[in-house]
Design a protein around this motif. Structure first.
Motif, PDB file in Angstrom:
ATOM      1  N   SER A   1       0.832  -1.213   0.000  1.00 24.28           N
ATOM      2  CA  SER A   1       0.000   0.000   0.000  1.00 24.28           C
ATOM      3  C   SER A   1       0.862   1.256   0.000  1.00 24.28           C
ATOM      4  O   SER A   1       0.553   2.240  -0.698  1.00 24.28           O
ATOM      5  CB  SER A   1      -0.947  -0.007   1.200  1.00 24.28           C
ATOM      6  N   LYS A   2       1.973   1.245   0.758  1.00 21.37           N
ATOM      7  CA  LYS A   2       2.866   2.410   0.771  1.00 21.37           C
ATOM      8  C   LYS A   2       3.512   2.610  -0.598  1.00 21.37           C
ATOM      9  O   LYS A   2       3.653   3.741  -1.066  1.00 21.37           O
ATOM     10  CB  LYS A   2       3.945   2.232   1.835  1.00 21.37           C
ATOM     11  N   ALA A   3       3.898   1.509  -1.235  1.00 18.47           N
ATOM     12  CA  ALA A   3       4.534   1.598  -2.549  1.00 18.47           C
ATOM     13  C   ALA A   3       3.575   2.181  -3.579  1.00 18.47           C
ATOM     14  O   ALA A   3       3.952   3.051  -4.385  1.00 18.47           O
ATOM     15  CB  ALA A   3       5.020   0.228  -2.990  1.00 18.47           C
ATOM     16  N   LEU A   4       2.331   1.722  -3.571  1.00 22.59           N
ATOM     17  CA  LEU A   4       1.352   2.212  -4.547  1.00 22.59           C
ATOM     18  C   LEU A   4       0.991   3.671  -4.284  1.00 22.59           C
ATOM     19  O   LEU A   4       0.806   4.444  -5.229  1.00 22.59           O
ATOM     20  CB  LEU A   4       0.110   1.334  -4.522  1.00 22.59           C
ATOM     21  N   ASP A   5       0.912   4.049  -3.017  1.00 18.74           N
ATOM     22  CA  ASP A   5       0.635   5.458  -2.692  1.00 18.74           C
ATOM     23  C   ASP A   5       1.758   6.347  -3.210  1.00 18.74           C
ATOM     24  O   ASP A   5       1.520   7.419  -3.772  1.00 18.74           O
ATOM     25  CB  ASP A   5       0.483   5.632  -1.174  1.00 18.74           C
ATOM     26  N   TRP A   6       3.012   5.901  -3.018  1.00 20.53           N
ATOM     27  CA  TRP A   6       4.150   6.698  -3.475  1.00 20.53           C
ATOM     28  C   TRP A   6       4.151   6.793  -4.991  1.00 20.53           C
ATOM     29  O   TRP A   6       4.417   7.863  -5.557  1.00 20.53           O
ATOM     30  CB  TRP A   6       5.465   6.077  -2.991  1.00 20.53           C
ATOM     31  N   LYS A   7       3.871   5.687  -5.667  1.00 17.29           N
ATOM     32  CA  LYS A   7       3.842   5.670  -7.133  1.00 17.29           C
ATOM     33  C   LYS A   7       2.850   6.701  -7.664  1.00 17.29           C
ATOM     34  O   LYS A   7       3.164   7.482  -8.572  1.00 17.29           O
ATOM     35  CB  LYS A   7       3.461   4.280  -7.635  1.00 17.29           C
ATOM     36  N   ASP A   8       1.640   6.703  -7.119  1.00 17.88           N
ATOM     37  CA  ASP A   8       0.609   7.633  -7.595  1.00 17.88           C
ATOM     38  C   ASP A   8       0.940   9.073  -7.234  1.00 17.88           C
ATOM     39  O   ASP A   8       0.759   9.987  -8.043  1.00 17.88           O
ATOM     40  CB  ASP A   8      -0.752   7.240  -7.014  1.00 17.88           C
ATOM     41  N   SER A   9       1.450   9.280  -6.023  1.00 21.64           N
ATOM     42  CA  SER A   9       1.759  10.643  -5.574  1.00 21.64           C
ATOM     43  C   SER A   9       2.871  11.279  -6.384  1.00 21.64           C
ATOM     44  O   SER A   9       2.923  12.503  -6.533  1.00 21.64           O
ATOM     45  CB  SER A   9       2.152  10.634  -4.087  1.00 21.64           C
ATOM     46  N   ASN A  10       3.755  10.449  -6.918  1.00 25.40           N
ATOM     47  CA  ASN A  10       4.903  10.978  -7.649  1.00 25.40           C
ATOM     48  C   ASN A  10       4.809  10.758  -9.158  1.00 25.40           C
ATOM     49  O   ASN A  10       5.788  10.930  -9.876  1.00 25.40           O
ATOM     50  CB  ASN A  10       6.183  10.352  -7.096  1.00 25.40           C
ATOM     51  N   ALA A  11       3.602  10.384  -9.607  1.00 23.43           N
ATOM     52  CA  ALA A  11       3.311  10.289 -11.045  1.00 23.43           C
ATOM     53  C   ALA A  11       4.259   9.370 -11.804  1.00 23.43           C
ATOM     54  O   ALA A  11       4.727   9.698 -12.893  1.00 23.43           O
ATOM     55  CB  ALA A  11       3.299  11.694 -11.680  1.00 23.43           C
ATOM     56  N   TYR A  12       4.534   8.200 -11.259  1.00 21.79           N
ATOM     57  CA  TYR A  12       5.288   7.176 -11.982  1.00 21.79           C
ATOM     58  C   TYR A  12       4.292   6.373 -12.814  1.00 21.79           C
ATOM     59  O   TYR A  12       4.010   5.212 -12.541  1.00 21.79           O
ATOM     60  CB  TYR A  12       6.027   6.282 -11.001  1.00 21.79           C
ATOM     61  N   THR A  13       3.765   7.028 -13.839  1.00 23.40           N
ATOM     62  CA  THR A  13       2.623   6.465 -14.564  1.00 23.40           C
ATOM     63  C   THR A  13       2.763   6.555 -16.081  1.00 23.40           C
ATOM     64  O   THR A  13       1.768   6.436 -16.793  1.00 23.40           O
ATOM     65  CB  THR A  13       1.330   7.192 -14.133  1.00 23.40           C
ATOM     66  N   SER A  14       3.956   6.724 -16.588  1.00 28.13           N
ATOM     67  CA  SER A  14       4.113   6.861 -18.037  1.00 28.13           C
ATOM     68  C   SER A  14       3.944   5.511 -18.732  1.00 28.13           C
ATOM     69  O   SER A  14       4.482   4.489 -18.284  1.00 28.13           O
ATOM     70  CB  SER A  14       5.493   7.427 -18.371  1.00 28.13           C
TER      71      SER A  14
END
Length: 459
Positions: free
Chosen positions: A268-281
């Motif tokens: 859950s912490k990893a996914l929150d960080w991913k979304d918060s920091n826009a690692y979504t390309s």
């Protein structure tokens, strides 16, 4: 030496599986261990690495991957229990002339039977000065090539001093002084780099030099140890698009194990960080956590992802249509940091990472495997995501097609666009696509189209 001689030297593994995929790694290498490094093009420039021995001769090697991040890739590609696979390219930003300690260090070492050694991977070999321990006059320094020879043992991580026959050096204590490189001085800004007004490239910007100087088309970009910094990830994604105005590359990045003093040690912490920091390309895959092998070496999953991409692409003649997910990697456990309490997670929990576009590693069917075929843009249940962004292999395949088209037909630029040339291009490209379908790389009936509206005969 007059006569016939034989000696045992360090083992050299040269047999390497050659792949068409071209990964480019950005980071720091111990070039301080390379003699005359300043006159070799190994700082902020692409360097091709073909084997373990090649790496050690060109950029050095170290087991301290935290300081020298590119050495992790050397180990993953060329120094594991799996078959070595390459070639790979490095862009090292560590400059011993710039990133070094302010004061010299002095070691006292014992010369016995004409040989002395001391352990260090931060010594700048070119700055070593040696004199007898009791010498007071600076002119009493011994001369390299006259009194002694200097070498580096990468297996042991030691500087080796060998007295020559003509020397006045005697067994006993020597005073060895030298400058030390300071990898901690390197920052994310150095990794990102720039292009100066007078055409000097650095960091990720030096990627532009790869095709210009070596005619290699980059198609995987990585910076293990750095890509978990949002600014670096953003720079990698930006740089991956139309390199030299033409080439597209896929980025493989990592999520961090900590955010400041807060551990990122749960899904859950990893996914929150991913979304918060826009690692979504859609042009990237992101990985979490890290993994360790039986020897305790800790790898970023992004590095092993690239290794398996090369391996599986090679099995398909360089066509990147098969995912590296569920491919065996030479590790023994998940790693969340030295003080982490978590024991890890299984395949079912790993699927929670996969459905949010994160690739991980799990134990499965008696081995450890990469797990997760998606791009960082993938989100299970999304109705707005472009279908091409579901699988990383789909994006890599699209990039492969466009890159290969440009490579094949670049020599015809500025030729008259006759009907015969148009038909030749269409027929050749259609045959290529049909071949991909037969190979299983594409589905359906892909078609090459010559758009008359974009090729007016009146202009």
């Amino acid at each position: 030496m007059h006569g016939a001689y034989g000696s045992l030297t360090d083992s050299i593994i040269e047999s390497t599986l050659a792949a068409q995929t071209v990964p480019v790694y950005f980071g720091t290498a111990p070039v301080n261990l390379i003699r005359d490094y300043a006159n070799k093009d190994i700082i902020n420039a692409p360097v091709r690495i073909a084997s373990l021995n090649d790496a050690r001769q060109k950029v050095g090697d170290s087991t301290n991957w935290g300081a020298f991040t590119l050495c992790e890739a050397i180990a993953a590609h060329y120094n594991t229990t799996a078959e070595p696979v390459g070639s790979i390219y490095f862009i090292n930003v560590l400059d011993p002339a710039k990133h070094k300690a302010k004061t010299k260090k002095t070691e006292t070492v014992a010369l016995a039977n004409g040989t002395a050694s001391f352990a260090s991977d931060v010594v700048i070999l070119d700055t070593i000065e040696i004199k007898a321990e009791d010498a007071t006059d600076s002119t009493a320094a011994y001369k390299e090539g006259t009194d002694y020879a200097l070498s580096y043992n990468f297996n042991a991580g030691t500087v080796v001093i060998t007295a020559l026959e003509s020397t006045t050096m005697k067994d006993g204590n020597l005073s060895v002084s030298f400058n030390e490189v300071q990898p901690s001085d390197v920052t994310a800004t150095d990794i990102i780099g720039a292009t100066s007004h007078d055409g000097v490239y650095s960091g990720i910007d030096a990627l532009k030099l790869l095709y210009q100087e070596q005619f290699a088309v980059p198609n995987l970009l990585l910076a293990p140890g750095w890509s978990d910094t949002p600014a670096v990830y953003e720079a990698l994604v930006k740089a991956s698009q139309k390199i030299n105005g033409h080439w597209d590359a896929f980025v493989v990045a990592d999520l961090p194990l900590a955010n400041g003093n807060t551990a990122i040690d749960t899904i859950s912490k990893a996914l929150d960080w991913k979304d918060s920091n826009a690692y979504t390309s859609e042009r990237s895959a992101v990985c979490w956590p890290q993994v360790a092998d039986y020897g305790g070496r800790v790898f970023h999953i992004s590095t092993l992802y690239a290794v398996e991409c090369l391996r599986i692409d090679n099995e398909h003649d360089g066509v990147p249509f098969e995912t590296c997910s569920n491919k065996v990697i030479p590790v023994s456990r998940q790693y969340f940091g030295e003080t982490a309490a978590t024991r890890g997670f299984d395949q079912q929990d790993a699927n929670g990472l996969n459905e949010s576009g994160v690739t991980t590693a799990i134990g499965w069917a008696g081995d450890w495997v990469l797990w997760g075929p998606h791009t960082a843009a993938y989100q299970h249940g999304s109705t707005t995501m472009d279908a091409r962004a579901v699988f990383a292999s789909s994006m890599r395949m699209l990039m492969h097609i466009t890159n290969s088209f440009q490579l094949q037909w670049s020599t015809t630029i500025d030729e008259p666009m006759t009907r015969a040339l148009k038909d030749r291009i269409i027929n050749a490209e259609q045959a290529k696509l049909d071949g991909y379908v037969t190979q299983g790389a594409l589905l359906g009936h892909p078609t090459v189209v010559f758009d008359e509206s974009n090729n007016s005969d009146s202009a």
